[in-house]
Design a protein around this motif. Structure first.
Motif: not given
Length: 143
Positions: A46-47, A43, A41
């Motif tokens: 981003r992590r 997310e 994903t």
């Protein structure tokens, strides 16, 4: 599954496509090979970017964010190769290009948003990667 990256601390690294250098960094810095699977994903992208930016594996336990060190990010679907059976790996866990490319791009965009100098390869191209591994230090990250 998790988004996967192989991270190498480098003194220098470059990627060449069709005889032309398309991305190059002078160290200290990180060469990052990024693999994406089907259910990754934005997310996770981003992590992963945040983890790479703050990873304290440069000299003196510094991070790219501490030193303003560059990163060379290259897509690498073979990180999800499975060679447990037989002699020919399968790639079924690797996401197809339309899924993977936007997520690799998201990692790069997020790193740049954090202030990183990022060079890249060319998604889907036949790339030649050259590097001087410093240490050597190589880590596998699953985020």
């Amino acid at each position: 599954m998790l988004m996967r990256a192989v991270v190498q601390r480098v003194g220098q690294a470059s990627v060449t496509v069709e005889g032309r250098v398309v991305g190059e960094i002078e160290g200290p810095g990180l060469l990052v090979l990024v693999g994406v699977t089907h259910d990754d994903t934005p997310e996770q992208a981003r992590r992963l970017a945040a983890k790479l930016w703050g990873l304290r594996i440069l000299a003196g336990e510094k991070s790219c964010s501490d030193l303003g060190a560059p990163l060379l990010v290259i897509s690498q679907f073979t990180l999800y190769g499975d060679a447990r059976k037989g002699r020919r790996p399968t790639w079924i866990a690797a996401a197809p290009g339309p899924v993977a490319e936007p997520l690799v791009d998201a990692v790069v965009a997020e790193l740049r948003a954090l202030g990183a100098k990022v060079e890249t390869g060319v998604f889907g191209a036949d790339m030649q990667v050259a590097l001087v591994n410093d240490g050597p230090i190589t880590l596998v990250l699953d985020v």
